[in-house]
Design a protein around this motif. Structure first.
Motif, mmCIF file in Angstrom:
data_model
loop_
_atom_site.group_PDB
_atom_site.id
_atom_site.type_symbol
_atom_site.label_atom_id
_atom_site.label_comp_id
_atom_site.label_asym_id
_atom_site.label_seq_id
_atom_site.Cartn_x
_atom_site.Cartn_y
_atom_site.Cartn_z
ATOM 1 N N ASN A 169 0.839 -1.203 0.000
ATOM 2 C CA ASN A 169 0.000 0.000 0.000
ATOM 3 C C ASN A 169 0.871 1.249 0.000
ATOM 4 O O ASN A 169 1.852 1.331 0.743
ATOM 5 C CB ASN A 169 -0.892 0.029 1.243
ATOM 6 N N GLU A 192 -0.174 -0.582 -4.528
ATOM 7 C CA GLU A 192 -1.607 -0.297 -4.458
ATOM 8 C C GLU A 192 -1.837 1.194 -4.223
ATOM 9 O O GLU A 192 -1.370 1.759 -3.235
ATOM 10 C CB GLU A 192 -2.264 -1.109 -3.329
ATOM 11 N N THR A 250 -4.865 4.485 -4.382
ATOM 12 C CA THR A 250 -6.313 4.712 -4.337
ATOM 13 C C THR A 250 -6.682 5.857 -5.285
ATOM 14 O O THR A 250 -5.839 6.684 -5.622
ATOM 15 C CB THR A 250 -6.802 5.082 -2.916
ATOM 16 N N GLU A 251 -7.932 5.858 -5.661
ATOM 17 C CA GLU A 251 -8.393 6.872 -6.608
ATOM 18 C C GLU A 251 -8.198 8.283 -6.071
ATOM 19 O O GLU A 251 -7.747 9.168 -6.788
ATOM 20 C CB GLU A 251 -9.874 6.650 -6.916
ATOM 21 N N SER A 252 -8.520 8.477 -4.804
ATOM 22 C CA SER A 252 -8.490 9.831 -4.252
ATOM 23 C C SER A 252 -7.074 10.413 -4.264
ATOM 24 O O SER A 252 -6.875 11.595 -4.491
ATOM 25 C CB SER A 252 -9.061 9.848 -2.838
ATOM 26 N N LEU A 311 -5.392 -0.544 -8.433
ATOM 27 C CA LEU A 311 -6.234 0.516 -7.892
ATOM 28 C C LEU A 311 -7.023 -0.090 -6.736
ATOM 29 O O LEU A 311 -7.852 -0.982 -6.940
ATOM 30 C CB LEU A 311 -7.145 1.065 -8.992
ATOM 31 N N ASP A 312 -6.710 0.388 -5.528
ATOM 32 C CA ASP A 312 -7.255 -0.179 -4.294
ATOM 33 C C ASP A 312 -8.650 0.393 -4.003
ATOM 34 O O ASP A 312 -8.974 1.487 -4.457
ATOM 35 C CB ASP A 312 -6.296 0.188 -3.145
ATOM 36 N N ASP A 313 -9.424 -0.346 -3.244
ATOM 37 C CA ASP A 313 -10.739 0.124 -2.784
ATOM 38 C C ASP A 313 -11.602 0.607 -3.948
ATOM 39 O O ASP A 313 -12.328 1.595 -3.831
ATOM 40 C CB ASP A 313 -10.584 1.275 -1.768
ATOM 41 N N GLY A 322 -14.206 5.521 -4.351
ATOM 42 C CA GLY A 322 -13.702 6.884 -4.549
ATOM 43 C C GLY A 322 -14.485 7.634 -5.601
ATOM 44 O O GLY A 322 -15.676 7.416 -5.784
ATOM 45 N N SER A 365 -14.353 7.448 -8.809
ATOM 46 C CA SER A 365 -13.954 6.785 -10.036
ATOM 47 C C SER A 365 -14.627 7.424 -11.241
ATOM 48 O O SER A 365 -15.833 7.609 -11.264
ATOM 49 C CB SER A 365 -14.338 5.312 -10.009
ATOM 50 N N ASP A 398 -13.520 -3.244 -3.509
ATOM 51 C CA ASP A 398 -13.573 -2.963 -2.083
ATOM 52 C C ASP A 398 -14.478 -3.943 -1.340
ATOM 53 O O ASP A 398 -15.512 -4.366 -1.853
ATOM 54 C CB ASP A 398 -14.063 -1.533 -1.854
#
Ligand code: C2E
Ligand code: CA
Ligand code: CA
Ligand code: CA
Length: 277
Positions: A117, A149, A151-153, A178-180, A184, A186, A202
């Motif tokens: 992560n 990994e 995340t989108e944010s 791309l995690d979770d 986010g 997306s 997620d």
């Protein structure tokens, strides 16, 4: 706030003051904990559609001398704010690369990969790309066995810059997940532009996938989308055979969750590894 004596601030709200104190306290503890070796990593297995082990996600753990295990959900945001995420992130990468190098020594484990992560602050740091490559080189670990990994944010700020960094690492063989996914902001065009190998569904969508028609629709849509974009999918939080059955039926190829194994330290993992084979 009203100035008290020198270097003191008196807050009008005692609850807020207490929260600020608790934060500063935890932050100081974290700094000290890093020096004292209170941090470690756990590994959670990731399996393929035939339940064969393909690798693991590396998850940070903090054993506080008084509080015991502190959840990453609690300390990661604080580590982000204070900048401690930088040394912590380096620690996790070092552990991952060392483990990949150990696995590479045996034909039974050489195919296993690790997912690490990455936090927003770590990813945006000027030295990030160099540090990742250096950690791999130092341990002579195979970049093709490492997935980062994101995340989108965390990609929202400067997407062009993020893509450049990702491409620099991708050229060396490192993969991105791309995690979770789905939690986010997306956007599909966004997804198309990122040099990704994998998306992770997620666990909030997996949890009720058998009971909630909306979650089922979302999961099916993500799987169809991933298939058409040629992306691997790992479903997170798979706890039951029912969830697994649904996911497999709709083409999911990767699974992570308590059904296959909880995050565990290496010693426990080695046993698990041998019991799997
Ligand atoms: P994440 O990246 O989404 O990690 C998956 C979380 O789901 C882990 O929580 C894992 O223990 C938990 N989990 C796995 N399988 C199941 C399941 O079947 N059921 C349920 N209910 N939960 C499951 P954990 O280890 O507490 O980590 C929480 C979050 O902290 C992670 O979410 C990640 O965002 C962050 N984190 C953990 N380690 C690191 C790290 O080294 N660096 C950074 N930047 N963040 C980290
Ligand atoms: Ca993750
Ligand atoms: Ca996740
Ligand atoms: Ca999560």
């Amino acid at each position: 706030a009203k100035a008290g004596g020198r270097n003191t601030l008196r807050f009008f709200d005692p609850a807020m003051q207490a929260a600020v104190n608790a934060r500063l306290h935890l932050e100081a503890d974290m700094r000290q904990g890093l020096e004292r070796g209170e941090f470690s990593v756990h590994y959670q297995p990731v399996v393929d559609e035939r339940a064969r082990l393909v690798g693991a996600e590396v998850l940070l753990r903090w054993r506080h001398p008084v509080r015991g295990m502190v959840s990453p959900a609690e300390f990661i945001p604080l580590a982000e704010q204070s900048g401690l995420i930088l040394p912590l992130g380096r620690f996790v990468l070092q552990q991952a690369c060392a483990q990949l190098a150990r696995w590479a020594q045996s034909p039974a484990t050489a195919h296993l990969s690790l997912s690490v992560n990455v936090s927003a602050r770590q990813f945006r740091h000027a030295d990030f790309v160099a540090e990742v490559l250096e950690a791999l080189r130092e341990h002579a670990a195979n970049p093709r066995r490492l997935t980062l990994e994101l995340t989108e944010s965390m990609l929202l700020g400067d997407i062009e810059d993020a893509i450049v960094r990702m491409q620099q690492l991708k050229r060396e063989g490192i993969g991105f997940a791309l995690d979770d996914f789905g939690t986010g902001y997306s956007s599909l065009s966004f997804l198309k532009r990122l040099p990704l190998e994998q998306i992770k569904i997620d666990q909030s969508f997996v949890r009720d996938v058998l009971e909630d028609p909306n979650d089922a629709a979302i999961v099916r849509t993500i799987l169809a989308l991933a298939q058409s974009m040629d992306l691997q999918v790992v479903a997170e939080g798979v706890e039951t055979a029912g969830q697994l059955g649904f996911l497999r039926l709709h083409g999911c190829g990767g699974f992570q969750g308590y059904l296959f194994g909880r995050p565990a330290p290496l010693q426990a993992w080695d046993e698990m590894l041998f019991s799997v084979r």
